[in-house]
Design an enzyme around this catalytic site. Structure first.
Site, PDB file in Angstrom:
ATOM      1  NE  ARG A   1     -12.287  -9.988   0.903  1.00  0.00           N
ATOM      2  CZ  ARG A   1     -12.276 -11.303   1.181  1.00  0.00           C
ATOM      3  NH1 ARG A   1     -11.242 -11.836   1.810  1.00  0.00           N
ATOM      4  NH2 ARG A   1     -13.280 -12.068   0.847  1.00  0.00           N
TER       5      ARG A   1
ATOM      6  CD  GLU B   1      -8.773 -11.037  -3.723  1.00  0.00           C
ATOM      7  OE1 GLU B   1      -9.578 -11.894  -3.323  1.00  0.00           O
ATOM      8  OE2 GLU B   1      -9.028  -9.837  -3.732  1.00  0.00           O
TER       9      GLU B   1
HETATM   10  N1  LUZ Z   1     -15.690  -8.613  -4.059  1.00  0.00           N
HETATM   11  C1  LUZ Z   1     -16.796  -8.632  -3.304  1.00  0.00           C
HETATM   12  C2  LUZ Z   1     -14.510  -9.059  -3.596  1.00  0.00           C
HETATM   13  O1  LUZ Z   1     -17.839  -8.197  -3.766  1.00  0.00           O
HETATM   14  N2  LUZ Z   1     -16.741  -9.148  -2.070  1.00  0.00           N
HETATM   15  C3  LUZ Z   1     -15.606  -9.625  -1.526  1.00  0.00           C
HETATM   16  O2  LUZ Z   1     -15.603 -10.091  -0.391  1.00  0.00           O
HETATM   17  C4  LUZ Z   1     -14.431  -9.558  -2.308  1.00  0.00           C
HETATM   18  N3  LUZ Z   1     -13.261  -9.973  -1.827  1.00  0.00           N
HETATM   19  C5  LUZ Z   1     -12.174  -9.890  -2.580  1.00  0.00           C
HETATM   20  C6  LUZ Z   1     -12.265  -9.387  -3.865  1.00  0.00           C
HETATM   21  N4  LUZ Z   1     -13.418  -8.980  -4.365  1.00  0.00           N
HETATM   22 MO1  MOS Z   2     -11.308  -8.713  -7.006  1.00  0.00          MO
HETATM   23  S1  MOS Z   2     -10.232  -7.376  -5.974  1.00  0.00           S
HETATM   24  O1  MOS Z   2     -11.791  -8.409  -8.476  1.00  0.00           O
HETATM   25  O2  MOS Z   2     -11.212 -10.188  -6.450  1.00  0.00           O
END
Ligand code: LUZ
Ligand code: MOS
Length: 761
Positions: free
Chosen positions: A308, A716
């Site tokens: 990400r 987020e």
């Molecule tokens: N968790 C995940 C995440 O497993 N994949 C993601 O792309 C993600 N993005 C944001 C927060 N948690």
């Molecule tokens: Mo997440 S960083 O639990 O979306």
């Protein structure tokens, strides 16, 4: 005053009647669990002697790796993490043994009497050392478009540099915890602080060597999570689950704040090296970046987080030639994990510092450099996805108007010319945040909806309520489809028996995925009820086609004849009497998301959330302290399900991020022990850090392409806005020393050091 209904947890929280895990009275026979934690970051275990500890009266049992009936493995994506290390300690704070006693303090005392002999091994704590030793969980990842080397050669100007960002403690109000209660046979129910019922169920079943259907995971609500329970809760749930399985007693584990901060992973610190090529207008033609993260002892979610970060390395800017390489490094720290933004803030921070340097080199206004590089609809991201509905340039224009940017700039210059001991600075940051789990298969969700005979409804989704009010949003969706008042819908705990195989509530997608599944379930029920409604209306002499039936305000009627209606409760009763089902299961999957990790190409995101922020700070050159004077935010938000909840998310994310950028600091000693393990030494933002003027404009955009009822995710993306505070402090520092290099976070100490620094930035 807002006309929106208050969110459904509000009254419960205000009256102190919302229930959190561990609030209930202890169960008869319940045992409390306390861990023996590893004292150093890296060591071979030579002897673990429980005899003295076990001889204390009142100690029920002490559990170690040898007691695990199934596999000693809690890794999920990469299977590299033991529940208890059998031979090698991998981080300070790692649990080595679990003491069970009827009294928590007794268990803690006994844990201290366990004799541990170990041989220290050299720990790796820093990214550079891990990277040099090729300590990566998987080989380097790459995303590339265009011809970067050629574009760099041909660019009129180039710059290169390195950038670092730091970790962050989640500081959820509720620490890690689990209560595990044995049932019949092999059955265990876990009330546990997790964002992922599925992961806890699957991993614990493997640890115990039992079928998954024996493990019931129930999450009533969490006192905050922020990613810190996306998978980091699994360890503690497995400890309590294993203990309850072995003793057939209820077992509760509650980490103290110190234990929690010492033992759990945090936001990943990142380092990067980069080169950029650009022209005299500030237009960037080429960007070459290496991103390295400090992942800690086990892989956890580090690969997805790195990915990400890479997906956000160009942020809101169209860069035709880009090469983005990433390596997640293994170190001897607690496994770093998901934290709001999930790598995107770390990736975006780099390009934003690059933009600032380009603007400074060219003597251009940083807002203008951002605008000239902003994505236009139809541009492609480096990974090939076409960027649509992302109006960053227009949002920046609105931000400029809202903040009277041109005047503000003049005021800041005038202030700086007139003051010797204080300086001001402005910082701007846009965001384009990709929504969807980048692991495409996680983009699915289920909902189970029951209507009872009085017309009240019970809704379960896989969504975990952690303060973001996914429950209110899902209830709003059902209320809209069935025309019910919000109060007649009860949103239940997330429970693996009612909704199985649920993806973690994460990636900002909680309401998108679970709300969409809830909508499908509610629409099924509506369809099941329609023939009954037609019958009941016919009995009142109202004849109409199905399409004319309306469900509104707890009643059902024909659009052509709203005076005659049937109460929803009567409709439910009549449906039951006519043997029509009053339940439905809804299943949703996000369409069109995919990504080929080997080629670095795909459409990982269903859509983007865009926005921008501007902050004005004032620094004190004698103390290094800063004051946040003003922040303006412009946030594009689709067709919000509940704008007040979204506003809360935007402000909360901004403040949490400003804390990361300015005051939250995680010092470690040479043995990898975190030295800031409670609020006396770790500072999170309080009301004092909130700017004197905080102006949030939510721009609705009727985004039917996005998610349920045209809404967009909010958890987020606004976290990025906090970077504007760091950039503003940097600009205040540069007003004193144009050569200054400001560290991250911009603590008073960092500000003072930067004033006299003279290095390449
Ligand atoms: N968790 C995940 C995440 O497993 N994949 C993601 O792309 C993600 N993005 C944001 C927060 N948690
Ligand atoms: Mo997440 S960083 O639990 O979306």
């Amino acid at each position: 005053m807002s006309k929106l209904p208050p969110h459904i947890s509000g009254k419960l929280h205000l009256t102190g009647t919302s229930h959190f895990i561990g609030d209930e009275a202890p169960l008869p026979g319940m045992l409390h669990a306390k861990c023996l934690f590893a004292p150093v970051a890296h060591a071979r275990i030579l002897r673990l002697d429980m005899s003295r500890a076990a001889s204390i009266p009142g100690i029920a049992r002490i559990i170690t790796a040898a007691d695990i009936p199934g596999i000693n493995q809690i890794g999920h994506v990469i299977k590299d993490e033991p529940l208890f290390p059998a031979t090698t300690i991998m981080y300070a704070g790692q649990p080595l043994a679990l003491v069970l006693a009827e009294d928590e303090l007794l268990a803690e005392d006994a844990a201290r009497l366990i004799e541990l002999e170990y041989e220290e091994l050299p720990p790796i704590l820093e990214i550079d050392a891990a990277d040099a030793a090729a300590e990566w969980y998987i080989p380097e990842r790459k995303i590339e478009c265009g011809d970067v080397d050629k574009a760099l050669r041909e660019a009129p100007f180039t710059l290169q540099g390195s950038t670092e960002s730091a970790g962050q403690e989640h500081f959820y109000m509720e620490g890690q915890r689990c209560r595990a209660v044995p049932g019949e046979g092999l059955q265990l129910t876990l009330y546990t602080a997790t964002q992922s019922t599925q992961e806890v169920q699957e991993v614990l079943a493997h640890v115990l060597g039992v079928a998954a259907h024996n493990i019931i995971v129930d999450v009533p609500r969490l006192g905050g999570a922020f990613g810190g329970k996306e998978r980091a809760g699994t360890l503690w749930a497995c400890l309590a689950g294993l203990a309850a399985h072995l003793t057939r007693h209820p077992v509760q584990i509650l980490l103290s704040r110190d234990e929690d901060m010492r033992s759990t992973g945090k936001r990943h610190p990142f380092k990067s090296r980069w080169k950029a090529g650009y022209d005299a207008s500030g237009r960037i033609s080429a960007f070459d970046i290496e991103l390295m993260s400090n992942g800690g002892a086990y892989a956890d979610l580090s690969i997805a987080i790195l990915e990400r970060a890479m997906f956000h390395a160009e942020n809101a800017y169209h860069i035709p030639h880009a090469r983005i390489r990433g390596r997640a490094c293994r170190t001897n720290l607690p496994p770093n994990t998901a934290f709001r933004g999930f790598g995107a803030p770390q990736g975006i921070f780099v390009i934003e510092t690059v933009i600032e340097r380009i603007a400074a080199q060219l003597g251009l206004n940083p807002l203008q450099v951002r605008q000239i590089n902003a994505y236009r609809s139809g541009d492609r991201a480096p990974y090939g996805q076409t960027v649509q509905e992302c109006n960053v340039a227009a949002l920046l224009e609105t931000l400029s108007e809202n903040s009277s940017y041109d005047i503000l700039k003049e005021e800041v210059s005038a202030f700086n010319a007139a003051h010797a001991d204080t300086k001001q600075g402005l910082g701007i940051v846009p965001v384009k945040f990709g929504i969807s789990f980048t692991t495409a298969l996680l983009n699915q969700a289920s909902a189970l909806l029951w209507i009872y005979l009085d017309g009240s409804a019970s809704l379960t989704t896989g969504g975990v309520e952690m303060g973001q009010e996914v429950s209110t949003k899902c209830a709003i969706v059902v209320a809209r489809v069935l025309g019910l008042p919000l109060e007649s819908i009860r949103v239940e705990s997330s429970n693996s028996q009612r909704v199985g195989n649920a993806s973690p509530t994460a990636a900002s997608t909680g309401s998108d995925l679970n709300g969409s599944a809830a909508r499908i379930a509610a629409e099924k029920i509506r369809a099941q009820l329609l023939p009954v409604a037609l019958d009941l209306l016919a009995q009142q002499g109202v004849e109409c086609p199905e399409e004319d039936i309306r469900f509104e305000d707890g009643r059902v009627f024909a659009a052509s004849n709203p005076e005659k209606s049937v109460a929803f409760a009567d409709l439910a009763r009549q449906a039951y009497n006519s043997r029509i089902p009053l339940a439905a299961y809804g299943y949703y999957k996000t369409p069109g998301v995919h990504f080929d990790r080997d080629k670095g190409v795909g459409n990982p995101f269903h859509y983007y959330v865009c926005g921008c922020a501007l902050s004005q700070v004032q620094i004190d050159l004698l103390s290094g302290e800063h004051r946040l004077l003003k922040t303006f935010i412009v946030h594009e938000n689709g067709n919000s399900l509940h704008e007040d909840i979204d506003r809360g998310q935007i402000i909360g994310a901004f403040v949490q991020s400003a804390g990361w950028c300015t005051i939250e600091e995680l010092p470690y000693d040479a043995q990898g022990r975190c030295l800031a393990v409670n609020p006396s030494t770790y500072k999170i933002p309080t009301v004092r850090e909130i700017p004197e003027l905080l102006d949030v404009q939510i721009v609705p955009s009727g985004a039917e392409y996005a998610s349920v009822f045209g809404s967009k995710a909010t958890g987020e993306p606004p976290f990025i806005y906090g970077l504007s505070v760091w950039l503003a402090i940097q600009n205040a520092v540069l007003a004193v020393n144009p050569q200054a290099r400001l560290a991250f976070p911009a603590t008073p100490e960092a500000v003072l050091l930067s004033l006299n620094s003279n290095k390449e930035r």
